[in-house]
Design an enzyme around this catalytic site. Sequence first.
Site, PDB file in Angstrom:
ATOM      1  CB  CYS B  84      -1.698  -3.206  11.292  1.00 50.90           C
ATOM      2  SG  CYS B  84      -3.313  -3.984  11.026  1.00 50.90           S
ATOM      3  CG  HIS B 194      -2.465  -0.041   7.615  1.00 51.83           C
ATOM      4  ND1 HIS B 194      -1.506  -1.013   7.500  1.00 51.83           N
ATOM      5  CD2 HIS B 194      -3.577  -0.664   8.074  1.00 51.83           C
ATOM      6  CE1 HIS B 194      -2.012  -2.179   7.866  1.00 51.83           C
ATOM      7  NE2 HIS B 194      -3.259  -1.999   8.219  1.00 51.83           N
ATOM      8  CD  GLU B 196       1.253   0.786   5.964  1.00 56.27           C
ATOM      9  OE1 GLU B 196       1.306   1.498   6.984  1.00 56.27           O
ATOM     10  OE2 GLU B 196       0.800  -0.376   5.973  1.00 56.27           O
TER      11      GLU B 196
END
Lengths: 257, 216
Positions: B84, B194, B196
């Site tokens: 990001c 993202h 995650e």
Amino acid sequence: MSGLATRIIPCLDVDRGRVVKGINFVGIRDAGDPVEVAKRYNEQGADEITFLDITASHEDRDTTEHTVENIAREVFIPLTVGGGIRKVEDIRRMLNAGADKVSINTAAILNPELVREAAQRFGSQCIVVAIDAKRVADVDGRARWEIYTRGGREPAGIDALDWARQVAALGAGEILLTSMDRDGTRDGFDLEITRVITDAVNIPVIASGGVGDLDHLADGVLKGGADAVLAASIFHYGEYTIAEAKAHMAQRGIVVR
Amino acid sequence: MSADQVAVIDYGMGNLHSVASALEHAGASDVLVTDDHKLVREAGRVVFPGVGAMRDCMAEIKRLRCDEILRELLRQQRPVLAICVGLQALMSSSEENNGVDCLDIIPGEVRFLGEPLLDSAGQRLKVPHMGWNRVRQQRDHPMWRGIEQDTRFYFVHSYYVQARQRSLVAGSTEYGVSIDAALSRSNLFAVQFHPEKSHTAGLQLLRNFLSWSGAE
């Protein structure tokens, strides 16, 4: 149509670390455990999870932080935490605990600068403003809505449309719009206000309040123009899974994940 | 050097626990969130994350001299994953906060998605670009192993990257404009989305990172 999928967001109401409002999942050992419930929604394909802290007392807030930490350790989709957020420090604590976004309601109305300050400090992407709106008497034949605070109990005397524009200008990254007239009714979203607000701002709007069946979710998107739809009871009571909701929305031509 | 260790560079911007937990969930046995250059140098793999506004991020990156360590790492072989704002910080400059000079490690710009932003049918698109969007893999890469073409990942951003050297683009996403969703150059893989927060696909990408040699 954009390739971006419309998000389906289940909402958990959590009081002192326990999920409240009837949870009826088959195969969950502890249906009151927010971590178990969040994991189940995650497995079903939820696009995000919203966690609404309805804990009344301030002392119990530490429990909320731990719960958020535990969910974030095991659920790898975005998590929004709302309820009881008063100041920048509260936002920082929730983000550090593992929330991806924080939803602000009453505190933003009491102090709109909080939205600007938080957006500048943490980035717009993690600041959600929750708007609880109630329809008031029409003026000149046009519908009007006003915002309510304290869980929908107190009128704030502010026009909902004006407020939505204002929070977008202050730097909110998203609006969680709940119709107080529809919340809990299972009659479907208030599509009129959803459409009015989503057309008025350039940030995503999540429709909330009133979902009773899967067509309501689809209507929120197709008729209300919502960018995401949030529901609690239809998922909690095990009437529908997230996967069923997505299949239904896809059938009605909505792009889902 | 501790080959099994993954260092997540902490320059004080936002929560890095999600990245660390996701790496652990993907199989990393030893994840360290740190701003200590010595520890970053000793780790076998490095993650350069980032959340927040670009001006503050760049100020912290420079204050903690993270730029120096990044340049050093990128001359080596060890796998580096930027996420990001971590990706955006690598570019030449960003339009955010009325213009910010970035690290210029990858030539290119970070631009505002635009207001109004329109899709090909002329329909308005909301900004931030928030949610699950398809990533078109532009070429084979060890980081894409086990991830199907056009898999959806979670995005949340208002600014997007355009690398000048188009051969660096490993993945792209359409949202009114063509977003460089993944760039790669030797031992660096940098993503706008993202991993995650991208559930199964994101965890697969992180697993790939943990087994990646750092060669394309």
